[in-house]
Design an enzyme around this catalytic site. Structure first.
Site, PDB file in Angstrom:
ATOM      1  N   ARG A  86      64.233  33.730  50.031  1.00  0.00           N
ATOM      2  CA  ARG A  86      64.344  32.486  49.422  1.00  0.00           C
ATOM      3  C   ARG A  86      65.296  33.249  48.482  1.00  0.00           C
ATOM      4  O   ARG A  86      65.395  33.846  47.911  1.00  0.00           O
ATOM      5  CB  ARG A  86      63.100  32.454  48.536  1.00  0.00           C
ATOM      6  CG  ARG A  86      62.939  31.499  47.581  1.00  0.00           C
ATOM      7  CD  ARG A  86      63.175  30.226  48.141  1.00  0.00           C
ATOM      8  NE  ARG A  86      62.393  29.099  46.826  1.00  0.00           N
ATOM      9  CZ  ARG A  86      63.010  27.886  46.904  1.00  0.00           C
ATOM     10  NH1 ARG A  86      62.920  27.312  48.188  1.00  0.00           N
ATOM     11  NH2 ARG A  86      62.444  27.254  45.065  1.00  0.00           N
ATOM     12  N   ALA A 124      20.064  43.034  53.019  1.00  0.00           N
ATOM     13  CA  ALA A 124      19.616  42.077  52.214  1.00  0.00           C
ATOM     14  C   ALA A 124      18.830  42.092  50.855  1.00  0.00           C
ATOM     15  O   ALA A 124      17.199  42.741  50.594  1.00  0.00           O
ATOM     16  CB  ALA A 124      18.101  41.130  53.061  1.00  0.00           C
ATOM     17  N   GLU A 160      28.658  43.578  46.221  1.00  0.00           N
ATOM     18  CA  GLU A 160      28.375  44.612  46.604  1.00  0.00           C
ATOM     19  C   GLU A 160      28.626  45.081  44.898  1.00  0.00           C
ATOM     20  O   GLU A 160      28.916  47.107  44.876  1.00  0.00           O
ATOM     21  CB  GLU A 160      29.431  45.564  47.547  1.00  0.00           C
ATOM     22  CG  GLU A 160      28.430  45.260  48.737  1.00  0.00           C
ATOM     23  CD  GLU A 160      28.698  46.228  50.037  1.00  0.00           C
ATOM     24  OE1 GLU A 160      29.388  47.567  49.552  1.00  0.00           O
ATOM     25  OE2 GLU A 160      29.175  45.779  50.795  1.00  0.00           O
ATOM     26  N   THR A 202      29.266  44.206  40.855  1.00  0.00           N
ATOM     27  CA  THR A 202      30.132  43.174  39.915  1.00  0.00           C
ATOM     28  C   THR A 202      31.469  44.083  39.987  1.00  0.00           C
ATOM     29  O   THR A 202      30.807  45.091  39.487  1.00  0.00           O
ATOM     30  CB  THR A 202      30.146  42.113  39.735  1.00  0.00           C
ATOM     31  OG1 THR A 202      29.376  42.776  38.914  1.00  0.00           O
ATOM     32  CG2 THR A 202      29.214  41.030  40.265  1.00  0.00           C
ATOM     33  N   SER A 203      32.037  44.628  39.468  1.00  0.00           N
ATOM     34  CA  SER A 203      33.648  44.878  38.226  1.00  0.00           C
ATOM     35  C   SER A 203      32.541  45.356  37.340  1.00  0.00           C
ATOM     36  O   SER A 203      32.344  46.413  36.794  1.00  0.00           O
ATOM     37  CB  SER A 203      34.284  43.960  38.021  1.00  0.00           C
ATOM     38  OG  SER A 203      35.441  43.893  39.612  1.00  0.00           O
ATOM     39  N   GLN A 212      65.374  40.536  38.261  1.00  0.00           N
ATOM     40  CA  GLN A 212      64.832  42.081  38.012  1.00  0.00           C
ATOM     41  C   GLN A 212      63.316  40.787  38.068  1.00  0.00           C
ATOM     42  O   GLN A 212      61.796  41.843  37.898  1.00  0.00           O
ATOM     43  CB  GLN A 212      65.420  42.029  36.666  1.00  0.00           C
ATOM     44  CG  GLN A 212      66.223  43.225  37.390  1.00  0.00           C
ATOM     45  CD  GLN A 212      66.859  44.219  35.682  1.00  0.00           C
ATOM     46  OE1 GLN A 212      66.382  43.481  34.634  1.00  0.00           O
ATOM     47  NE2 GLN A 212      66.984  45.113  36.216  1.00  0.00           N
TER      48      GLN A 212
END
Lengths: 380, 136
Positions: free
Chosen positions: A268, A124, A363, A365-366, A279
């Site tokens: 598919r 926490a 954990e 942020t970017s 491609q």
């Protein structure tokens, strides 16, 4: 440089894969819909030793290296990222920190059941007004005799409802700001400690995230981890390792997305042939595979640096940033390849996207990862 | 008859070598931690169950297990499972459970799928796989 896994690492990867496919996969979709915590699965993971993988056998752990842990995390998150995060928190945030910085009393009393999977841990740090800015802690812990009296609120706590032991960061000296933060271990059921209701999340719905309230909660002073005022350092060091776990979780999601996309593209048909022959699809698959592989190598490198007791702050941040980016992109592309089918719950790819997004947030942020990387570049 | 004998012979030669990995080529280290540490040789109670169970186990440990070495690929090992089974149920039911597991785990043709324990690499097959623990 050796890119081969040892026999032991392969064995752990295979076990995690078998376990995930046989035990976790069947209930994953249902648990995602109902937001149900996987109690039985976590118990079984504990029995097999996956909940304390890096803890030394002296304290009931498996004594494995970080690379084995990463491999296991990838395989488990590939099937269900929620189970991945439950495992990651217990392994890299709770048990690792306790083993490194905990006193003998804490290790004997709390680490052993945590490593054996008999108890679950939570970490926490975040607060309603302190997420990325973790130094701005408002939870207070005042020392009174042999106890700390804790008051405050913690937010977004993974394993919040189901955990038995919580590592809580609190200010023991407000004046010193982040140098006055200390880490305490709080047991579930302590008077004045309450969990709020489980959050209704976009992704990783099977893991339980909730906020915690401390109202004059009396925590024994012997439950202090490391030293008073070292809480922030403790959290940062623990999160460095945690990032490797989250990177592995993201890799799992990315791998699952790629596999689903390949499988679908091969079956598919459009314009008279399988879409894999176009491609437009092939290029997407190639990009996905390249991103996944590069993030994987970064993660393995960070893990191997950690195993060799070298500094891995920058590398783990890079690994997490790259892996979470790859996860979101791969999941998005997998949906694009699936077309309309990717947008409905019948196919798993929509869950991968929902699960992937969180890896860019928790954990660190970017944006925080970029800060960490830039700072270590500028210090050099 | 000869063919059957031949099959039996080939089976016995082939299986111990290739079947479980733990029985394959491995570094031999006699200092390995042994199960014997957790063995309990004492006779606490004087009940029939206790006497029969302990008698059988101690004989097995002394005459077979110690000589054979710590190379059971399962955890708990069969003798440890036997204790668990009897403790969870009773002597007769426990013995049946033991034979049930023994037959399954040593069946080379149709073995159940087990997961390996991370720490030891052994296959995990606890009493919980056979009976619901904590039943009424």
């Amino acid at each position: 440089m050796n890119f081969q896994f040892t026999e032991e690492q392969e064995m752990i990867r295979q076990t995690a894969k078998d376990f995930a496919e046989a035990e976790i996969a069947p209930s994953a979709t249902e648990r995602d819909i109902n937001g149900e915590f996987p109690v039985e699965i976590v118990k079984k993971l504990g029995e097999l030793g996956f909940m304390g993988m890096m803890v030394s056998p002296e304290y009931g752990g498996a004594g494995m290296d970080t690379l084995s842990y990463v491999l296991a995390m990838i395989e488990i998150s590939k099937v269900d990222a929620s189970v991945g995060v439950i495992m990651s928190v217990n392994n890299s945030l709770v048990t690792w920190g306790l083993e490194q910085f905990g006193s003998d009393h804490l290790k004997d009393k709390y680490l052993v059941p945590l490593a054996q999977g008999l108890k679950l841990g939570a970490f926490a740090l975040s607060e309603p007004e302190a997420g990325s800015d973790a130094t701005n802690q408002n939870t207070m812990a005042e020392k009174e005799g042999d106890y700390y009296i804790v008051n405050g609120i913690k937010n977004w706590i993974t394993n919040g409802k189901m955990a038995d032991y919580y590592i809580v960061m609190a200010q023991t000296d407000k004046v010193k700001r982040h140098k006055g933060i200390s880490a305490l271990l709080v047991e579930k059921g302590t008077e004045g400690f309450e969990q709020a209701k489980k959050e209704d999340k976009l992704g990783i719905r099977s893991s339980d995230t909730c906020s915690l309230t401390f109202n004059n909660c009396k925590v024994p002073a012997e439950n202090l981890i490391w030293e008073e005022g070292k809480g922030f350092n403790f959290a940062m060091k623990t999160l460095n390792g945690g990032r490797i776990g989250i990177a592995a979780q993201a890799l799992g999601i990315a791998e699952a997305s790629l596999e689903a996309a390949i499988k679908y593209a091969k079956t598919r048909k459009a314009f008279g042939t399988e879409i894999a022959n176009h491609q437009a699809i092939q290029f997407k698959l190639a990009d996905m595979a390249m991103e996944l592989e590069s993030a994987k190598l970064l993660t393995f490198r960070a893990a191997s640096l950690k195993d060799n007791h070298l500094d891995y702050t920058k590398e783990s941040a890079m690994a997490k940033l790259a892996a979470s980016k790859a996860a979101v992109h791969c999941a998005l592309e997998a949906i694009q390849i699936h077309g309309g089918y990717g947008y409905v719950r019948e196919y798993l790819v929509e869950r991968y996207l929902r699960d992937a997004k969180i890896t860019e947030i928790y954990e660190g942020t970017s944006e925080i990862q970029r800060l960490v990387i830039a700072r270590s570049l500028l210090v050099q | 008859m000869r063919i059957i004998l031949l099959i039996v012979l080939i089976q016995t030669i082939a299986h111990p070598q290739v079947d479980w990995e733990r029985w394959g080529k491995k570094e031999i280290d006699y200092r390995k931690e042994s199960f014997s540490k957790s063995r309990d040789y004492s006779f606490d109670g004087l009940g029939v169950t206790e006497t029969i169970l302990k008698g059988a186990l101690i004989s097995y440990w002394t005459f077979f297990s110690d000589i054979d070495g710590d190379n059971c690929p399962f955890e708990p090992s069969c003798s440890a499972f036997f204790i668990d089974a009897v403790k969870t149920t009773n002597l007769i039911e426990g013995a049946l459970l033991f034979f049930d597991r023994f037959a399954r785990d040593t069946n080379p043709f149709n073995r159940r799928k087990y997961y390996r324990i991370v720490k030891s690499g052994r296959f995990y097959d606890p009493i919980g796989n056979y009976v619901k623990i904590g039943r009424d």
